[in-house]
Design an enzyme around this catalytic site. Structure first.
Site, PDB file in Angstrom:
ATOM      1  N   ARG A   1      11.514  -4.553   7.262  1.00 13.06           N
ATOM      2  CA  ARG A   1      12.338  -4.633   6.053  1.00 13.06           C
ATOM      3  C   ARG A   1      13.787  -4.727   6.521  1.00 13.06           C
ATOM      4  O   ARG A   1      14.138  -4.191   7.560  1.00 13.06           O
ATOM      5  CB  ARG A   1      12.094  -3.354   5.248  1.00 13.06           C
ATOM      6  CG  ARG A   1      12.768  -3.248   3.896  1.00 13.06           C
ATOM      7  CD  ARG A   1      11.948  -2.234   3.141  1.00 13.06           C
ATOM      8  NE  ARG A   1      12.514  -1.646   1.962  1.00 13.06           N
ATOM      9  CZ  ARG A   1      13.042  -0.425   1.919  1.00 13.06           C
ATOM     10  NH1 ARG A   1      13.178   0.277   3.022  1.00 13.06           N
ATOM     11  NH2 ARG A   1      13.432   0.089   0.776  1.00 13.06           N
TER      12      ARG A   1
ATOM     13  N   HIS B   1       6.041   6.405  -2.404  1.00 13.77           N
ATOM     14  CA  HIS B   1       7.391   6.898  -2.697  1.00 13.77           C
ATOM     15  C   HIS B   1       7.318   8.380  -3.072  1.00 13.77           C
ATOM     16  O   HIS B   1       8.082   9.198  -2.586  1.00 13.77           O
ATOM     17  CB  HIS B   1       8.005   6.168  -3.908  1.00 13.77           C
ATOM     18  CG  HIS B   1       8.095   4.684  -3.761  1.00 13.77           C
ATOM     19  ND1 HIS B   1       8.023   3.835  -4.829  1.00 13.77           N
ATOM     20  CD2 HIS B   1       8.267   3.900  -2.668  1.00 13.77           C
ATOM     21  CE1 HIS B   1       8.158   2.585  -4.407  1.00 13.77           C
ATOM     22  NE2 HIS B   1       8.298   2.607  -3.104  1.00 13.77           N
TER      23      HIS B   1
ATOM     24  N   ALA C   1       2.970   1.862   3.009  1.00 17.99           N
ATOM     25  CA  ALA C   1       4.173   1.008   2.986  1.00 17.99           C
ATOM     26  C   ALA C   1       5.284   1.674   2.175  1.00 17.99           C
ATOM     27  O   ALA C   1       6.455   1.652   2.570  1.00 17.99           O
ATOM     28  CB  ALA C   1       3.849  -0.363   2.402  1.00 17.99           C
TER      29      ALA C   1
ATOM     30  N   CYS D   1       0.825  -1.201   0.000  1.00 16.39           N
ATOM     31  CA  CYS D   1       0.000   0.000   0.000  1.00 16.39           C
ATOM     32  C   CYS D   1       0.871   1.268   0.000  1.00 16.39           C
ATOM     33  O   CYS D   1       2.083   1.213   0.140  1.00 16.39           O
ATOM     34  CB  CYS D   1      -0.929  -0.001   1.207  1.00 16.39           C
ATOM     35  SG  CYS D   1      -0.060   0.262   2.770  1.00 16.39           S
TER      36      CYS D   1
HETATM   37 FE1  CFM Z   1      13.175   0.474  -5.257  1.00 11.99          FE
HETATM   38 FE2  CFM Z   1      12.654  -1.881  -5.492  1.00 11.99          FE
HETATM   39 FE3  CFM Z   1      11.151  -0.256  -3.985  1.00 11.99          FE
HETATM   40 FE4  CFM Z   1      13.655  -0.940  -3.246  1.00 11.99          FE
HETATM   41 FE5  CFM Z   1      12.694  -2.958  -1.706  1.00 11.99          FE
HETATM   42 FE6  CFM Z   1      11.700  -3.857  -3.982  1.00 11.99          FE
HETATM   43 FE7  CFM Z   1      10.201  -2.281  -2.485  1.00 11.99          FE
HETATM   44 MO1  CFM Z   1      10.753  -4.703  -1.691  1.00 11.99          MO
HETATM   45  S1  CFM Z   1      14.582  -1.209  -5.109  1.00 11.99           S
HETATM   46  S2  CFM Z   1      12.636   0.938  -3.213  1.00 11.99           S
HETATM   47  S3  CFM Z   1      14.536  -1.819  -1.473  1.00 11.99           S
HETATM   48  S4  CFM Z   1      11.365  -0.365  -6.098  1.00 11.99           S
HETATM   49  S5  CFM Z   1      12.856  -4.855  -2.534  1.00 11.99           S
HETATM   50  S6  CFM Z   1      12.410  -3.893  -6.112  1.00 11.99           S
HETATM   51  S7  CFM Z   1       9.628  -3.975  -3.554  1.00 11.99           S
HETATM   52  S8  CFM Z   1      10.938  -2.753  -0.543  1.00 11.99           S
HETATM   53  S9  CFM Z   1       9.256  -0.397  -2.875  1.00 11.99           S
END
Ligand code: CFM
Length: 540
Positions: A95, A194, A64, A61
């Site tokens: 994490r 993000h 997250a 989500c």
């Molecule tokens: Fe970038 Fe990723 Fe992500 Fe990531 Fe991660 Fe991920 Fe993620 Mo899991 S590199 S920041 S450190 S998009 S592994 S492939 S899914 S937490 S949001």
């Protein structure tokens, strides 16, 4: 890629789609393409749209993405989850981002779990009072430099104003307090979180400390979250090269690094998906150019170091980078050559996040392993097809839901780090600024690319094509392994890592070699299922 595999994948695609109701099948069809790496003929893939309700997705989500992914790894900010305790569980460190305080004055709050623990009463009468109290209490106990407040779904639904509370508390406590409207439902996945995190860190933290460090090559590393110690290995290499890392967003980082990040002369982006927004904004406001780098894979690491050296253009740095590569590579080569004898030719499928499904293809290629199918959970079209498609991406209501900041050059602090002539010179050498080619340009023709893969599609893909290894996360891991296929978690690396840089590559070769060559996968089927020794029939 063999012609046969491409044909098989075309058949698989049809079979996967056939089970869905017509409307769902029509939607899913746009998320599944047979790859063509040629930019002229590359197919368009649908991405970053809502998952069809009822389909089991791998996605997370918005909360997250904001709290867990981007801001969570900053060790000395108190991150308060405003919401019921169910969401609070995820405000705990779930994490594997590691951190290393530099001295006794530095502190690590990451292993604490801060939640307002909203109850029914708070939902009915509003939770702002409780939130104010929580901010005060956290301040009293921890005396942090900053407090972040993260909204969960109910907070948005009842309309608590976390930003007003943050402003009030900032005034009252005299420390930096900021809020995030990152309600879980705010976007179609963690990707929205993000963006929200990028915006708020840009508005409230970056640029607060103008101290310029006395060093020649100052960079920031964006989108590296120190999973399993990756950032430690990258820091080791950069230090060896004499490159000064001002801030990592956000692995092994502290609030102070963010505040000072605008003094760097180059932004290097690892995970394009989670952090490209802030790189663009810093370029406009402060004049810091950004480039795409990748420290996953020994070759990719060497290439990224050379790219950084090329940017600064100093022969001394170039020489030092070459020396480091020459020093590190023999050990890498030794392990690679050994593991390669047992891994060469094996097949891989990767369905991970928003960048790793691409980055790890380099590491597998170093072992001679072929990626036959891959996809992201929540990436956008530019992560698949490259940034050249950005102008053609349709902005839908869900994306419009996320604030786009209007950024202007800072009247005092804007200074473009390269002159026009220097930029032109670098471009003439083939140097690319602000560019990312995407996953599909690197994958072979006829491979299968699936966006936001469903659990059903994943199971069928494994059953039909039996890859030698499948990379995903904890939700998928044991289902995959019960099918007799090893699963490497590429979110958490299981309990291993680091996998970045030179030493990380060696770890990866070793772990993958062990996984794909373990005899255990042959024992998944019970012996009597393969060779029945006794066959009985009923006597009527
Ligand atoms: Fe970038 Fe990723 Fe992500 Fe990531 Fe991660 Fe991920 Fe993620 Mo899991 S590199 S920041 S450190 S998009 S592994 S492939 S899914 S937490 S949001």
């Amino acid at each position: 890629m063999s012609e046969n595999l491409a044909q098989d994948f075309a058949v698989t695609r049809e079979k996967l789609l056939k089970v869905y109701p017509t409307k769902a099948a029509r939607k899913r069809a746009k998320h599944m393409v047979l790859n063509d790496p040629d930019p002229e003929t590359m197919p368009e893939i649908e991405a970053n749209v809502r998952t069809i309700p009822g389909i089991i997705t791998q996605r997370g989500c918005t909360y997250a993405g904001c709290k867990g992914v981007v801001v969570g790894p900053i060790r000395d900010i108190v991150n308060i989850t405003h919401g019921p305790i169910g969401c609070g569980f995820y405000s705990w460190l779930t994490r594997r981002n590691q951190t290393k305080p530099i001295d006794d004055n530095d502190y690590n709050l990451m292993n604490y779990c801060f939640s307002t623990d909203m109850q029914e009463d708070d939902i009915v009468f509003g939770g702002e009072k409780k939130l104010r109290q929580a901010v005060r209490e956290a301040y009293e106990i921890f005396k942090p430099k900053a407090i972040g407040i993260f909204s969960t779904c109910p907070v948005g639904l009842i309309g608590d104003d976390v930003h007003a509370v943050a402003r009030e508390m900032k005034e009252e406590l005299g420390i930096n307090v900021f809020g995030f409207s990152c309600e879980g439902y705010k976007g179609v996945s963690q990707s929205a979180g993000h963006h929200i995190a990028n915006n708020q860190m840009f508005k409230h933290v970056i640029g607060l400390d103008d101290t310029v460090r006395d060093s020649k090559y100052k960079i920031n590393l964006l989108g590296e979250y120190n999973i399993g110690g990756d950032a430690f290995e990258i820091e080791r290499i950069l230090e060896k090269c004499g490159i000064d890392l001002i801030a990592t967003f956000s692995g092994n980082s502290s609030y102070d690094y963010f505040a000072n990040a605008h003094t760097a002369d180059l932004n290097c982006i690892m995970c394009h998906r989670s952090i490209n927004y802030v790189a663009d904004m810093m370029e406009i406001k402060y004049g810091i150019p950004w480039i795409k780098v990748n420290f996953i894979g020994a070759e990719a690491t060497a290439k990224s170091l050379r790219k950084i050296a090329q940017y600064f253009g100093d022969p001394e740095l170039k020489e030092r980078v070459e020396k480091v590569i020459a020093e590190e590579m023999p050990e890498v080569e030794k392990h690679r050559a050994d593991a390669r004898t047992r891994c060469e030719g094996k097949t891989v499928m990767l369905f991970v996040g928003g960048s790793r499904a691409h980055h790890y293809q380099d590491l597998f290629a170093e072992l001679g392993m072929r990626t036959i199918a891959a996809g992201y959970e929540f990436a956008h079209r530019d992560d698949y097809e490259g940034r050249r498609v950005l102008p053609t991406i349709k902005i839908d209501a869900d994306s419009r839901n996320i604030e786009e900041l209007t950024v202007e050059p800072d009247p005092e602090r804007y200074r473009y780090r390269k002159t026009e002539a220097e930029v032109a010179e670098l471009k003439a050498q083939g140097f690319e600024f602000r560019d990312y080619e995407g996953m599909m340009a690197q994958m072979a023709k006829g491979t299968l690319v699936i966006d936001d893969i469903s659990h059903y599609e994943m199971e069928k893909l494994i059953a039909y094509h039996k890859p030698d290894i499948f990379c995903a996360g904890i939700k998928e891991k044991y289902v995959i392994q019960k099918m007799g296929v090893p699963c490497k978690q590429l979110h958490s690396y299981d309990y291993s890592g680091p996998y970045a840089g030179f030493k990380g590559a060696i770890n990866f070769y070793r772990d993958i070699d062990r996984l794909v060559n373990s005899k255990i996968w042959g024992y998944i089927q019970a012996p009597w299922e393969k060779n029945p020794e006794l066959i009985a029939t009923y006597v009527k």
